[in-house]
Design an enzyme around this catalytic site. Structure first.
Site, PDB file in Angstrom:
ATOM      1  N   SER A 211       8.948  24.641  22.381  1.00 58.02           N
ATOM      2  CA  SER A 211       7.922  23.775  21.818  1.00 58.02           C
ATOM      3  C   SER A 211       7.491  24.358  20.482  1.00 58.02           C
ATOM      4  CB  SER A 211       6.732  23.663  22.763  1.00 58.02           C
ATOM      5  OG  SER A 211       5.916  24.800  22.611  1.00 58.02           O
ATOM      6  N   LYS A 212       6.634  23.613  19.805  1.00 54.50           N
ATOM      7  CA  LYS A 212       6.180  24.000  18.467  1.00 54.50           C
ATOM      8  C   LYS A 212       5.666  25.423  18.399  1.00 54.50           C
ATOM      9  CE  LYS A 212       4.833  19.974  15.920  1.00 54.50           C
ATOM     10  NZ  LYS A 212       3.902  19.300  15.125  1.00 54.50           N
TER      11      LYS A 212
END
Ligand code: GLU
Length: 438
Positions: A211-212
């Site tokens: 994820s980010k």
């Protein structure tokens, strides 16, 4: 039409450049290089609400940093432009008219325009995943144009691939499930679909989806940590591709020569920070001094070091190239070159005070240095040998003491290198300060 290979990277400027996206771009670039084809950059910016100029800049900067120059696209131009989807509305209208004429679309009461799927079984011949049969027989007809007049991703993506003469689509596996829709559209336009290669995701080391916030997710995080672009380039290419070569450490040109999308692994790749750092260390230590310094200088500036002498700074950085793996580590290895007021590590203070003769040894070295007219590594080496002999110690006992005095710490390049780099006056001041403070 010529048979020239034309591939594209088609990012949506809604966030930073993700490593997955960067790797997709790299594989496209390598394939264009391998085939003597063209690499096109197309900006899929139809989602006005989510696009930002910052994201746009981050994508272009990230690609440039990696050395991924595009043959056609933003800022470069080309004869199949514009390369921003937001500027291609007239083209999409014309393509929609084609489908209207062929009776493949209808308009809903709310104004949405929908595409009638052919409802025929569709097989995606994929270079990585093999033949994938995905027939969307149950899927409702696909909206191509929303009631507000904007077009949806699948439509503009296909129209642009046709208009830009794209021969091979190399993209993330997350698009595989929709590819049958794209193929159905190609057929509706009477076109042969491009060859597909859907590449697996990059996962975290523990197998979870990146994820980010995950380490190493954004290309900017590599820039900030002090990775070299060529190392990141090489490392990302090895995430999911094993070239037929003796070594994994390959130049961009070598990788382009060897690249074959059929060799991309069909299993997901796992991010491996240790390996990324290893690649970086390899690239760091083989850079010539001037190239290393050009990349390192912004890191020194960021630390607030005052660079009085560029040549000395370049040599200082070069002297520790085998000690560091990332340019972000330079601070701890070079700060004392730029500041005579460096702190003394506790361990250093303890060691210097462990024996009473230590300070006398430093004093003797300072006296020798003060009398020297020639200041280079060879003369310094001789001077140290003589001083040690006169004090009845081994040079090996004197060296660490001098290192402590000159740097405040217990690690660094060779002592004669430090002496040579900081120069005679500064060396004497450093020893003097140490004798006074420690
Ligand atoms: N804009 C799409 C994306 O960023 C491009 C997909 C494609 O490469 O076809 O995922």
């Amino acid at each position: 039409m010529s048979n020239q290979v034309r591939v594209r990277f088609a990012p949506s400027p809604t966030g930073y450049l993700h490593v997955g996206g960067a790797r997709t771009a790299l594989f496209n670039w390598l394939y264009a290089g391998n085939q003597g084809g063209k690499f096109i950059l197309r900006i899929e910016d139809t989602d006005e609400a989510r696009n930002t100029p910052e994201a746009m800049a981050a994508i272009l900067d990230g690609l440039r940093w990696l050395g991924l120059d595009w043959d056609e696209g933003p800022e470069v131009g080309g004869d199949r432009g514009p390369y921003y989807q937001s500027q291609r509305k007239g083209i999409y209208d014309a393509y929609l008219a084609q489908l209207e004429a062929a009776d493949r679309v209808y308009t809903e009461e709310n104004g949405a325009v929908r595409f009638k799927f052919s409802r025929e079984p569709i097989t995606i011949p994929d270079l990585v995943c093999g033949d994938v049969a995905l027939a969307g027989t149950e899927e409702p007809d696909m909206t191509l144009r929303r009631p507000d007049g904007s077009y949806i991703f699948h439509f503009v993506n296909v129209v642009d691939d046709i208009e830009m003469g794209i021969t091979h689509v190399i993209r993330g596996e997350d698009h595989l499930s929709n590819t049958w829709k794209h193929i159905d559209l190609f057929h509706a336009f009477g076109k042969t679909p491009p060859v597909y290669a859907h590449i697996p995701l990059i996962l975290n080391p523990d197998g979870t989806k990146m994820s980010k916030r995950d380490q190493g997710a954004s290309v900017v995080s590599y820039m900030d940590a002090g990775y070299l672009p060529q190392a990141v380039f090489n490392y990302l290419c090895m995430l999911g591709w094993t070239p037929k070569a003796e070594t994994e450490k390959l130049s961009a040109r070598e990788m382009a020569t060897l690249f074959d999308p059929k060799q991309i692994h069909s299993a997901n790749a796992r991010f491996d920070e240790k390996k990324a750092v290893w690649f970086n260390a390899q690239y760091l230590r083989e850079l010539p001094q001037d190239e290393l310094y050009a990349l390192a200088r912004p890191f020194l500036v960021k630390e607030g070091f005052s660079i009085q002498n560029e040549d000395m700074a370049a040599r200082a950085v070069y002297s520790v190239r085998e000690k560091i793996s990332l340019l972000g580590e330079l601070k701890g290895w070079t700060h004392y070159f730029f500041n005579e007021d460096y702190p003394y590590e506790a361990e250093v203070v303890t060691k210097l005070n462990a024996k009473t003769e230590n300070k006398a040894l430093l004093q003797a070295a300072a006296e020798t240095f003060a009398s020297m007219n020639q200041w280079d590594e060879t003369s310094l080496h001789d001077a140290l040998e003589k001083t040690a002999a006169a004090q009845s110690v081994k040079a090996g006992a004197l060296m660490p003491l001098l290192r402590f005095a000159l740097t405040g710490q217990n690690r660094g390049p060779g002592v004669t290198t430090i002496l040579d780099l900081v120069g005679k006056d500064s060396s004497l001041r450093r020893i003097e300060r140490t004798l006074q403070t420690v």
